[in-house]
Design a protein around this motif. Sequence first.
Motif, short mmCIF file in Angstrom:
data_model
loop_
_atom_site.label_atom_id
_atom_site.label_comp_id
_atom_site.label_asym_id
_atom_site.label_seq_id
_atom_site.Cartn_x
_atom_site.Cartn_y
_atom_site.Cartn_z
N LYS A 7 5.50 3.40 6.84
CA LYS A 7 5.50 2.16 6.06
C LYS A 7 6.62 2.20 5.04
O LYS A 7 7.13 3.27 4.67
CB LYS A 7 4.16 2.02 5.30
N GLU A 42 6.57 1.99 1.94
CA GLU A 42 6.31 2.77 0.72
C GLU A 42 6.84 4.19 0.85
O GLU A 42 7.05 4.89 -0.12
CB GLU A 42 4.82 2.80 0.40
N HIS A 62 3.26 1.66 12.78
CA HIS A 62 2.50 0.89 11.78
C HIS A 62 3.13 1.13 10.43
O HIS A 62 3.14 2.28 9.97
CB HIS A 62 1.04 1.38 11.79
O1 G3I Z 1 0.20 12.05 0.27
C1 G3I Z 1 0.35 11.55 -1.06
C2 G3I Z 1 0.03 12.65 -2.06
O2 G3I Z 1 0.99 13.70 -1.93
C3 G3I Z 1 0.05 12.08 -3.47
O3 G3I Z 1 -0.35 13.08 -4.39
C4 G3I Z 1 -0.91 10.89 -3.55
C5 G3I Z 1 -0.94 10.24 -4.90
O4 G3I Z 1 0.27 9.55 -5.10
O5 G3I Z 1 -0.49 9.88 -2.59
C6 G3I Z 1 -0.58 10.38 -1.27
O6 G3I Z 1 -0.17 9.36 -0.39
C7 G3I Z 1 -1.10 8.27 -0.31
C8 G3I Z 1 -1.50 8.17 1.17
O7 G3I Z 1 -2.34 7.02 1.36
C9 G3I Z 1 -2.26 9.40 1.66
O8 G3I Z 1 -3.46 9.54 0.96
C10 G3I Z 1 -0.35 7.03 -0.72
O9 G3I Z 1 -0.04 7.09 -2.10
C11 G3I Z 1 -1.23 5.82 -0.44
O10 G3I Z 1 -0.50 4.61 -0.69
C12 G3I Z 1 -1.66 5.81 1.02
O11 G3I Z 1 -2.60 4.76 1.20
C13 G3I Z 1 -2.69 4.27 2.56
C14 G3I Z 1 -2.75 2.74 2.44
O12 G3I Z 1 -2.96 2.15 3.74
C15 G3I Z 1 -1.45 2.20 1.88
O13 G3I Z 1 -0.39 2.57 2.72
C16 G3I Z 1 -3.96 4.81 3.20
O14 G3I Z 1 -3.83 6.20 3.46
C17 G3I Z 1 -4.21 4.08 4.52
O15 G3I Z 1 -5.46 4.47 5.08
C18 G3I Z 1 -4.22 2.56 4.30
O16 G3I Z 1 -4.36 1.99 5.57
C19 G3I Z 1 -4.42 0.54 5.61
C20 G3I Z 1 -3.61 0.08 6.80
O17 G3I Z 1 -2.27 0.51 6.68
C21 G3I Z 1 -3.71 -1.43 6.94
N1 G3I Z 1 -5.11 -1.87 7.04
C22 G3I Z 1 -5.94 -1.43 5.90
C23 G3I Z 1 -5.88 0.09 5.78
C24 G3I Z 1 -6.79 0.58 4.67
O18 G3I Z 1 -6.30 0.11 3.44
#
Ligand code: G3I
Length: 376
Positions: free
Chosen positions: A98, A100, A131
């Motif tokens: 993504k 981000e 994705h």
């Molecule tokens: O890995 C880093 C870690 O090193 C760091 O300490 C921590 C705090 O900053 O962040 C961690 O990364 C996070 C990552 O998830 C893993 O946990 C990101 O900040 C965080 O933005 C990310 O969130 C993801 C979210 O989408 C936004 O991208 C979620 O894992 C993921 O399950 C979620 O998935 C979304 C789908 O893309 C779209 N549909 C909804 C679904 C659930 O919200």
Amino acid sequence: MRLDRRAVVGGALALSACSRGEGAAQASAPLGEDPTYPTAAGHAAAAPPVGAAEVPALRRLAPFPVGTALLTTQLDEPAAAALAAKQFSQITAGFEMKMEVTVKDDGGLDFTRGDRIAAYARQNGQRLHGHTLIWYAEEPKAFKALDGKPDFAAAHDRYIQAVMARWPAASWDVVNEPIMEQGEGLRECLWSRNLGAEAYIDRAFRIARAADPKPVLFMNEYFLETKPKKRATFMALIERLLKRGVPIGGIGNQSHLSIDVAPGLAKAAMKDLASLGLPIHVSELDCSTYGHGLDLRSREDKLKAEARVYGEVMEAFMALPERQRFAFTLWQPRDKDSWLRSAPGGHPDDSPAAFDDDGRPKPAFYALTNALKRRA
Ligand code: G3I
């Protein structure tokens, strides 16, 4: 947005996509003798004691790809990596592909974390699902700096071209979650402001198709089961896109559900979505064990309710014509990997996955294998 030469050169070294055949090729594998486990009809039984029987592999039972989302943190955990390699024939990066992660503040691109997911999928003969390219929730600084500027569109196009060249996935979520929460209309976002309220969607798909003629191009959305108005708005949008000749090739039905989703909703939604005639990807299935309001059920009863939901989604998917069964993806392998545990309003002990924190199959897993065996 300026692409640095490293990123462009990186694009030329794009990893090859995985073949589709692995999961289907092994579908004819002999079916193990499973004890009777929960079915969609809710006939409940406890899961077997750990080690009581060889855990079947979803990728061997299913006549279509069965996937999971993975994070690089799980790749660093041998048990998680091994579980995903055994069970799944398709991989989605949880967030590493993504904006981000890929778009740096200076507009350069960073593919290193996504490369790890793509390499893992390739090493395990798993198909890669990309994705996601354009999402209202991802508005990186480098694109915000172009907001309203003449170069925004070209930067958008270059981004899609570079990412698809880097990861030649079998499929892509080109546009993610375009519909407002309650289905009132289309979301307004950085992309719609600069490229048109709906035209931004057309553009994303057309640029993606021109970038690579092979991948199936999806639009991905959530709450299509529990919000009929949102589903209707989503479907009407897809019909308009198809009428305009927009190269949309499939529907992503995320299926983020919970144990209090009424029986039949998932089946009705799947049937409705399938009426558009496009391939369906159950793209992000999980089932929160926290419903709305106070729930006094025991953990065992909640897990049985969860198994019913998992079973209904799988049975609804398997009832689709074969040509519309694109893939069936769980949004994480294990409870501990779930976004729901750390999401705002989430619960640190939520158990939404098919495998528990220790990677042991839950009743939800056996609801999936039961459904697969009944249709074999
Ligand atoms: O890995 C880093 C870690 O090193 C760091 O300490 C921590 C705090 O900053 O962040 C961690 O990364 C996070 C990552 O998830 C893993 O946990 C990101 O900040 C965080 O933005 C990310 O969130 C993801 C979210 O989408 C936004 O991208 C979620 O894992 C993921 O399950 C979620 O998935 C979304 C789908 O893309 C779209 N549909 C909804 C679904 C659930 O919200």
